[in-house]
Design a protein around this motif. Structure first.
Motif, PDB file in Angstrom:
ATOM      1  N   TYR A 317       0.824  -1.209   0.000  1.00 63.07           N
ATOM      2  CA  TYR A 317       0.000   0.000   0.000  1.00 63.07           C
ATOM      3  C   TYR A 317       0.858   1.259   0.000  1.00 63.07           C
ATOM      4  O   TYR A 317       0.350   2.345  -0.293  1.00 63.07           O
ATOM      5  CB  TYR A 317      -0.906  -0.025   1.232  1.00 63.07           C
ATOM      6  CG  TYR A 317      -2.000   1.005   1.228  1.00 63.07           C
ATOM      7  CD1 TYR A 317      -3.130   0.836   0.449  1.00 63.07           C
ATOM      8  CD2 TYR A 317      -1.903   2.145   2.026  1.00 63.07           C
ATOM      9  CE1 TYR A 317      -4.142   1.782   0.452  1.00 63.07           C
ATOM     10  CE2 TYR A 317      -2.915   3.096   2.036  1.00 63.07           C
ATOM     11  CZ  TYR A 317      -4.030   2.910   1.242  1.00 63.07           C
ATOM     12  OH  TYR A 317      -5.036   3.843   1.246  1.00 63.07           O
ATOM     13  N   ASN A 322      -0.712   1.531  -6.110  1.00 56.51           N
ATOM     14  CA  ASN A 322      -1.392   0.328  -5.608  1.00 56.51           C
ATOM     15  C   ASN A 322      -2.602   0.643  -4.736  1.00 56.51           C
ATOM     16  O   ASN A 322      -3.392  -0.263  -4.433  1.00 56.51           O
ATOM     17  CB  ASN A 322      -0.418  -0.537  -4.797  1.00 56.51           C
ATOM     18  CG  ASN A 322       0.667  -1.137  -5.663  1.00 56.51           C
ATOM     19  OD1 ASN A 322       0.533  -1.222  -6.880  1.00 56.51           O
ATOM     20  ND2 ASN A 322       1.748  -1.573  -5.039  1.00 56.51           N
ATOM     21  N   LYS A 323      -2.767   1.878  -4.313  1.00 59.78           N
ATOM     22  CA  LYS A 323      -3.833   2.211  -3.371  1.00 59.78           C
ATOM     23  C   LYS A 323      -5.243   2.037  -3.939  1.00 59.78           C
ATOM     24  O   LYS A 323      -6.144   1.625  -3.207  1.00 59.78           O
ATOM     25  CB  LYS A 323      -3.632   3.649  -2.865  1.00 59.78           C
ATOM     26  CG  LYS A 323      -2.409   3.807  -1.982  1.00 59.78           C
ATOM     27  CD  LYS A 323      -2.240   5.245  -1.503  1.00 59.78           C
ATOM     28  CE  LYS A 323      -1.022   5.376  -0.602  1.00 59.78           C
ATOM     29  NZ  LYS A 323      -0.826   6.756  -0.122  1.00 59.78           N
ATOM     30  N   PHE A 326      -7.050  -1.401  -3.306  1.00 59.64           N
ATOM     31  CA  PHE A 326      -7.496  -1.650  -1.931  1.00 59.64           C
ATOM     32  C   PHE A 326      -8.832  -0.949  -1.658  1.00 59.64           C
ATOM     33  O   PHE A 326      -9.736  -1.532  -1.042  1.00 59.64           O
ATOM     34  CB  PHE A 326      -6.437  -1.186  -0.936  1.00 59.64           C
ATOM     35  CG  PHE A 326      -5.192  -2.029  -0.934  1.00 59.64           C
ATOM     36  CD1 PHE A 326      -5.090  -3.134  -0.112  1.00 59.64           C
ATOM     37  CD2 PHE A 326      -4.123  -1.723  -1.756  1.00 59.64           C
ATOM     38  CE1 PHE A 326      -3.951  -3.915  -0.096  1.00 59.64           C
ATOM     39  CE2 PHE A 326      -2.978  -2.498  -1.758  1.00 59.64           C
ATOM     40  CZ  PHE A 326      -2.890  -3.598  -0.934  1.00 59.64           C
ATOM     41  N   ASP A 356      -1.594  -7.317   1.179  1.00 64.14           N
ATOM     42  CA  ASP A 356      -0.635  -6.544   1.975  1.00 64.14           C
ATOM     43  C   ASP A 356      -0.736  -7.032   3.417  1.00 64.14           C
ATOM     44  O   ASP A 356      -1.801  -6.939   4.038  1.00 64.14           O
ATOM     45  CB  ASP A 356      -0.926  -5.046   1.894  1.00 64.14           C
ATOM     46  CG  ASP A 356       0.224  -4.210   2.448  1.00 64.14           C
ATOM     47  OD1 ASP A 356       1.094  -4.776   3.140  1.00 64.14           O
ATOM     48  OD2 ASP A 356       0.253  -2.990   2.189  1.00 64.14           O
ATOM     49  N   LYS A 361      -6.507  -1.557   5.110  1.00 68.03           N
ATOM     50  CA  LYS A 361      -7.942  -1.273   5.127  1.00 68.03           C
ATOM     51  C   LYS A 361      -8.673  -1.926   6.292  1.00 68.03           C
ATOM     52  O   LYS A 361      -9.892  -1.803   6.397  1.00 68.03           O
ATOM     53  CB  LYS A 361      -8.583  -1.724   3.806  1.00 68.03           C
ATOM     54  CG  LYS A 361      -8.244  -0.827   2.633  1.00 68.03           C
ATOM     55  CD  LYS A 361      -8.815   0.571   2.839  1.00 68.03           C
ATOM     56  CE  LYS A 361      -8.514   1.480   1.677  1.00 68.03           C
ATOM     57  NZ  LYS A 361      -9.087   2.832   1.868  1.00 68.03           N
ATOM     58  N   ASP A 613      -5.816   9.412   1.735  1.00 64.70           N
ATOM     59  CA  ASP A 613      -6.101   8.228   2.544  1.00 64.70           C
ATOM     60  C   ASP A 613      -5.757   8.427   4.005  1.00 64.70           C
ATOM     61  O   ASP A 613      -5.831   7.493   4.797  1.00 64.70           O
ATOM     62  CB  ASP A 613      -5.331   7.015   2.008  1.00 64.70           C
ATOM     63  CG  ASP A 613      -5.772   6.677   0.604  1.00 64.70           C
ATOM     64  OD1 ASP A 613      -6.874   6.133   0.459  1.00 64.70           O
ATOM     65  OD2 ASP A 613      -5.028   6.984  -0.333  1.00 64.70           O
TER      66      ASP A 613
END
Length: 621
Positions: A317, A322-323, A326, A356, A361, A613
């Motif tokens: 993450y 890559n976020k 998720f 991950d 999350k 985030d």
């Protein structure tokens, strides 16, 4: 004359010859040889290619007589139209070519054998056994022991399969047909695309979706301890669209984001933004479609070596690219939970947790809920035993209570399979959970709510009535668990289990109060931090309650300074220039303030450099 007709004529003549006694047998044999080598008298070939047709008929007849399958059924060989068969010289070349190809295949097999790659499984080994062998090999490669319980079953990944199991295929198919007809009417007579979309695991693409534009790729970073680490990569055109998205995000310009999505239909950040807007406006079906389109784009970009369903791949993450996956998987998991597809939600949760190990999350704090709703009780016990390197998972409030619930249902379903001498009973596990986290009982009685008069008497005990978490982290995790799983405690059988265990705890503490201090020491040792280590997880993300906003308020807010404009065909692949538009100078009523709060980049000027985030400390804590 064809060969078959010639044989029939010869057969008739042979019968006549044997019938007549005047003809000598030796003369008949000579006549037969002469007639077989030359055509009958008076017949001439008008076309020289008739000879080739005879040869082709002979070859086709032989093939039809010799071609049979295993069951004894004849394989019909169809003659292609307007084709000329090859000559004997060409047949010899073809045989020679086949021999050369067989030599090449043998050489390839020898090379593969040297590399220890088995290309031809044995006859006594089925395909399912090969899959199990590959799974066992993946388990051995992962030293952390997570892949054995986080292997994702693709059969349960899609909600449609679970809906067919619940309601039947006819109901689901009729609903899909009605939805497809309604979607086609919205095209206003536009022609449907004449191509087939890829089949993916995570989403079921619609025939009305645009073609995948290959704007996102994936690269392999490294392989360490049997784990493959990957990262998403953007093409130059996608980078340009991402820059325009960041500019529109800074200006809170929703129309500009819609313009980007019009020219780049698979821009994942724009899809996630509009999915949130549609969700809060009550259009849940459109929001779910946006999430599925985002997952479809991200899965189409997978690397050939990226096999996340086996639990041996990592997408950290920490990489910004890559976020989005998720966020999309977490929203997709909640959408399937609202549809009642708990088993599908469990598989997505397993995938989310396996991508991950840091769990950005908070999938670890809802995986027990989905396993209980999906009635995967044995899997939950196996997960608690095998996940991670230590056995401290049961110290989490959600895991400690869910273990007692899963053991209770296992005892009810099959008491003979539970060996009470080796495993604790559900009542013992519930007592342990209450001693470790007594604050959960206090909040469950209020949240569920539990209106029995017996709970009022139980809360009069100081151990439950005046219970404290002791640390911000534990208090935050308890709030998440109560918000996520309070609905389970509305079942009468679970209320009875909780009540009996609470009464036993109160009786034991009256006889020995030192036991409470021992559990308090365990709690402080497990959650010793004075800061909220889980502040990045919002309690509202684990709730089924969705606050709504009237659609007219959203349209009023989206009427920004830059309306959506059509682009000429020459600039169809380009991204419009997004300037630093000023923020809307509208009265800050409650609707606008609420809409700004649901945007991923909501910021009221406190932390301008805060990422999308990141969240404030002690949120909902």
């Amino acid at each position: 004359m064809s060969n078959r007709l010639l044989r029939r004529v010869l057969k008739e003549r042979e019968e006549k010859r044997f019938a007549s006694s005047d003809l000598d047998p030796e003369a008949a044999a000579i006549e037969n040889d002469e007639e077989s080598d030359s055509p009958p008298a008076g017949s001439r070939f008008k076309n020289p290619f008739d000879l080739l047709d005879d040869q082709e008929d002979d070859q086709q007849f032989d093939v039809q007589e010799q071609a049979h399958d295993v069951g004894g059924q004849e394989l019909v060989a169809r003659k292609p139209a307007n084709t000329i068969p090859s000559s004997n010289h060409k047949l010899k070349k073809k045989k020679k070519k086949n021999k050369d190809e067989s030599k090449v295949e043998k050489s390839l097999d020898s090379i593969l054998e040297e590399l220890s790659i088995n290309t031809k499984p044995s006859n006594n080994q089925s395909l399912s056994e090969n899959v199990k062998a590959l799974g066992n090999e993946a388990h051995e490669n992962n030293k952390n022991g997570r892949s054995s319980v986080l292997i994702v079953n693709p059969k349960y990944l899609k909600a449609e399969n679970e809906l067919r199991k619940i309601f039947g295929s006819k109901v689901v198919n009729s609903f899909e047909n009605q939805h497809s007809v309604g979607s086609s009417r919205q095209m206003h007579g536009g022609r449907q695309a004449a191509y087939n979309l890829r089949k993916t695991y995570l989403a079921s693409p619609s025939g009305l979706w645009p073609r995948w534009d290959n704007s996102i790729t994936m690269e392999l970073l490294e392989t360490k301890d049997g784990m493959h680490y990957f990262r998403y990569m953007y093409t130059p055109s996608y980078k340009h669209a991402q820059e325009a998205f960041e500019a529109a995000k800074a200006a809170n310009n929703i129309n500009a984001i819609g313009d980007i999505l019009g020219h780049h239909p698979y821009h994942v950040d724009a899809l996630l933004t509009f999915a949130e807007l549609f969700k809060y406006s009550g259009e849940h079906q459109t929001s779910a479609e946006m999430i599925e389109k985002c997952l479809y784009a991200l899965e189409c970009a997978w690397h050939p070596l990226f096999t996340p369903l086996q639990g041996n791949c990592q997408l950290k993450y920490s990489h910004d690219t890559n976020k989005p996956i998720f966020s999309a998987l977490f929203s997709h998991m909640k959408n399937m939970d609202r549809r009642g597809c708990h088993r599908s939600a469990l598989e997505v949760c397993k995938l989310l947790l396996s991508l991950d190990s840091d769990d950005p999350k908070g999938a670890l704090f809802c995986i027990d809920y989905f396993s209980l709703r999906a009635q995967e009780y044995r899997w939950l016990e196996q997960f608690v035993e095998e996940y991670g390197t230590d056995n401290s998972l049961w110290l989490l409030p959600n895991v400690s209570y869910s273990l007692a619930v899963s053991r209770f249902y296992l005892e009810c379903s099959d008491e003979s399979s539970i060996n009470h001498s080796e495993k604790a009973t559900s009542k013992d596990l519930m007592k342990q959970a209450l001693m470790l986290h007594p604050l959960v009982l206090q909040k469950l009685v209020t949240k569920a709510p539990l209106k029995d008069s017996a709970w009022t008497q139980i809360l009069k005990y100081s151990f439950f009535g005046s219970a404290k978490a002791g640390s911000p982290s534990l208090d935050h995790l308890i709030n998440i668990y109560v918000e996520r799983s309070y609905i389970l405690w509305r079942f009468p059988e679970l209320q009875a289990l909780l009540k009996d265990a609470a009464l036993l705890v109160a009786e034991s503490l009256e006889q020995n109060s030192s036991e409470a201090r021992d559990w308090e020491c365990v709690r402080k040792e497990a959650f010793s931090s004075e800061k909220n280590e889980y502040s990045y997880l919002m309690v509202s993300d684990f709730s089924d309650v969705i606050p709504s906003l009237p659609p007219e308020e959203i349209r009023h807010f989206m009427a920004g300074p830059q309306p959506v404009r059509e682009m000429p065909d020459a600039d169809r692949g380009a991204v419009p220039e997004i300037g630093h538009a000023a923020r809307l100078d509208l009265p800050r009523n409650a609707a606008i303030a609420f809409l700004e709060s649901i945007l991923p980049w909501a910021d009221y000027g406190v932390n301008r450099n805060r990422g999308p985030d990141d969240h404030d400390q002690n949120v909902d804590g």
